[in-house]
Scaffold this active site. Structure first.
Site, PDB file in Angstrom:
ATOM      1  N   SER A 124      34.659   2.875 -23.143  1.00  0.00           N
ATOM      2  CA  SER A 124      34.956   2.370 -21.803  1.00  0.00           C
ATOM      3  C   SER A 124      36.431   2.576 -21.504  1.00  0.00           C
ATOM      4  O   SER A 124      37.277   2.412 -22.382  1.00  0.00           O
ATOM      5  CB  SER A 124      34.607   0.880 -21.702  1.00  0.00           C
ATOM      6  OG  SER A 124      34.958   0.358 -20.443  1.00  0.00           O
ATOM      7  N   CYS A 125      36.733   2.961 -20.252  1.00  0.00           N
ATOM      8  CA  CYS A 125      38.112   3.064 -19.790  1.00  0.00           C
ATOM      9  C   CYS A 125      38.206   2.397 -18.424  1.00  0.00           C
ATOM     10  O   CYS A 125      37.177   2.102 -17.813  1.00  0.00           O
ATOM     11  CB  CYS A 125      38.581   4.515 -19.733  1.00  0.00           C
ATOM     12  SG  CYS A 125      37.785   5.513 -18.449  1.00  0.00           S
ATOM     13  N   PRO A 126      39.405   2.132 -17.906  1.00  0.00           N
ATOM     14  CA  PRO A 126      39.523   1.373 -16.653  1.00  0.00           C
ATOM     15  C   PRO A 126      38.764   1.968 -15.473  1.00  0.00           C
ATOM     16  O   PRO A 126      38.156   1.241 -14.702  1.00  0.00           O
ATOM     17  CB  PRO A 126      41.037   1.359 -16.398  1.00  0.00           C
ATOM     18  CG  PRO A 126      41.631   1.422 -17.754  1.00  0.00           C
ATOM     19  CD  PRO A 126      40.715   2.315 -18.538  1.00  0.00           C
TER      20      PRO A 126
END
Length: 606
Positions: A124-126
């Site tokens: 997951s990333c922003p």
């Protein structure tokens, strides 16, 4: 001389696929062996292996980061690796294939059941776009290269993809969390969990998997994280583990809030822009005032209010709430959101929201440890006492201590930004532009974008215009550079350049990452210079943007961009500067060395 066959494949079927095939061919030829490689790309299989070639082969090399049908290789010795391993370590794979190292046989594994592992992961990333899927690809390729079964869930911008089932988690030997945001770990209670960021997984997926198997701790076990008093304690322990693994906790908590905030900012901004557009069609030049009461009830006014008084009113509370959630889990959500709403209502805006989020999160986490209750009353803490006391304390602090000073600071910043002259505005635009291109989706890029979007609540639209222009420039420049300076790029890079162009017009800066990863010392300075030029021109010329995303498509919405001609000039000028610098700094590539694997310069994420 051995006869070998190989299949190479990566998710996009462009760079890694062909580089791995060529590296294997060269290594086989250098060792005196014959090798035929089939490349499975985005347009189908090229140089497909025939049944006769497979039957005559002494061994099969599968250098793939995606699932490959192995049925036709039944009974053949198979060496499995990622494309990155094939590019870096082709001679070792050839040596393994010709019997100088152990291999497995399709349908008859040499490895014992005790050596078999099942690795599951979450990435997951922003923004939930590039880094999320590149990290998943890195973990999958790395696990397969080690001979392990693997399944990775991507928590992207459109929800969870390839979701882990309860059976997957039950079977897993280890859980790898490669994330720059907070990931809910409650479903992994009792499993060995290892946390890191997306970048280590992109750079060396196999290394991350090895570290996970040797260093992961049981989530929820004594001494490894959670106490028995609530999920938020376990998440706090997870944050500490993440910090120890090299992911700064402060940044991770902030990016969790930003990731939940962005959909509200983007939706609100685009709805405001559409409101202005429809107002312009209905009322001509007066459409720019569609927000006024005299236009109440018109479609443009309604769309404006949905965006401005709906989505935009929520994004500061959402930012604060999910920062607190990242720190203290569910008990921190209510205090954080209430604190964020107070910040929005008292004029302290996104800065006050950030303060409220961290204040709520750390206070609730501390309160949980300090508040001791009989076991029979423990259930009251997460559902009643912590939200109640947290909201009370954070609310009082926001009204009496934090709100006014932060509001004054934000007002001063807003006044300063609105009063900037051309020269000073240009310098700020250049700084924001350089930050957008420096790490292309990393912490510095996100800091510039978060700062710019946060100012939208105060009707400051210049910084976000500079940020978007500068964010579009890097992939666009690489698109043009691969067309104009073809001898500076390999054929697979020229193909990847087309995809970078599409990402560039869509304001997805991460499209430049593969090129920067392969040649950072020449590519990154070229891109930073062009983005700084784009940001400087945008700010100096007074360009304003009311939609915080959308790329080139927003430019066609009337009144979404103020001073549209100069905004287009800013994007084109920045793109031209980066394109020319790429042509000057990058060295021509000899035809014979187009796909020569260079240690330490592997394309990250294709």
């Amino acid at each position: 001389m051995a006869k070998l066959v190989a299949v190479t494949a990566c998710p996009t079927g462009i760079a890694h696929t062909f580089m791995a095939a060529e590296a294997l061919r060269r290594a086989a030829q250098a060792a005196g062996h014959e090798l035929r490689a089939e490349t499975q790309g985005s347009v189908g299989a090229a140089d497909a292996l025939s049944s006769a070639e497979i039957a005559a082969a002494d061994a099969v090399i599968l250098a793939a980061d995606v699932r490959v049908d192995e049925g036709r290789f039944a009974g053949k010795p198979v060496i499995r690796a990622s494309t990155a391993d094939a590019i870096r370590n082709a001679p070792a794979l050839i040596a393994q294939a010709v019997g100088q190292a152990p291999a497995s046989v399709v349908g008859n594994p040499v490895a014992s059941a005790a050596e078999s592992k099942f690795v599951v992961g979450v990435t997951s990333c922003p923004t939930g776009i590039a880094h999320t899927f590149m990290a998943a690809e890195g973990l999958e390729g790395g696990a397969r290269a080690l001979g392990y079964e693997v399944k990775v869930e991507t928590q992207g911008s459109v929800g969870a993809g390839n979701a882990l089932s309860a059976d997957d988690i039950r079977r897993a030997d280890v859980v790898v969390i490669a994330a720059d945001t907070n990931v809910d770990l409650t479903r992994f209670a009792g499993k060995r969990v290892y946390q890191t960021g997306t970048k280590p997984a992109i750079r060396d997926g196999a290394g991350v998997v090895r570290s996970a198997l040797s260093e992961a701790q049981v989530y929820g076990a004594a001494g490894a994280g959670a106490a028995s008093s609530g999920d938020y304690v376990a998440d706090a322990a997870a944050a500490k583990a993440a910090k120890n693994a090299g992911v700064p906790s402060f940044y991770k908590h902030l990016m969790t809030g930003v990731s939940f905030m962005l959909p509200f900012v983007v939706a609100g901004g685009l709805l405001i822009a559409l409101g202005f557009a429809i107002g312009s069609f209905q009322f001509g030049d007066q459409g720019i005032f569609i927000y006024e009461d005299r236009y109440a009830g018109t479609l443009g006014n309604i769309l404006f209010n949905i965006g401005a008084n709906g989505a935009f009113r929520l994004f500061v509370p959402i930012l604060a709430g999910y920062i607190a959630f990242s720190i203290a889990d569910r008990p921190g959500l209510a205090p954080g959101m209430v604190g964020g709403l107070i910040a929005a209502n008292t004029g302290s805006g996104f800065l006050g929201g950030m303060v409220a989020g961290f204040l709520a999160g750390y206070f609730v986490r501390w309160l949980n440890g300090a508040l001791r209750l009989p076991r029979t009353l423990e259930g009251l803490k997460p559902t009643l006492l912590l939200p109640l006391l947290g909201t009370l304390v954070v609310g009082l602090l926001m009204f009496t201590v934090v709100g006014r000073p932060v509001a004054a600071a934000l007002t001063a910043v807003t006044a300063w930004l609105q009063g900037l002259g051309q020269a000073s505005a240009g310098l700020l635009g250049a700084l924001l532009g350089a930050m957008m291109a420096f790490d292309m989706g990393g912490p510095i890029n996100k800091a510039a974008y978060t700062f710019s979007t946060g100012l939208l609540t105060n009707n400051v639209y210049g910084p976000i215009a500079a940020a978007m222009a500068a964010g579009m420039t890097p992939p666009l420049a690489l698109f043009f550079a691969t067309l104009i300076f073809k001898n500076r790029f390999t054929k697979d890079e020229q193909e990847a350049g087309k995809a970078a162009g599409v990402l560039g017009v869509s304001f997805i800066t991460e499209g430049a990452i593969p090129f920067a990863a392969r040649d950072p010392l020449r590519v990154i300075p070229s891109l930073v210079a062009g983005s700084a030029v784009a940001g400087a021109i945008s700010m100096a010329m007074g360009c304003l943007l009311r939609a915080p995303h959308g790329g080139i498509f927003v430019l066609f919405i009337p009144n979404a961009v103020t001073n549209l001609p100069m905004y287009i000039v800013a994007i084109l000028a920045g793109t031209a500067v980066s394109t020319l610098l790429l042509g000057l700094l990058k060295k021509p590539i000899a035809p014979a060395a187009e796909v020569e694997p260079v240690p330490g310069r592997v394309v990250a994420g294709d």
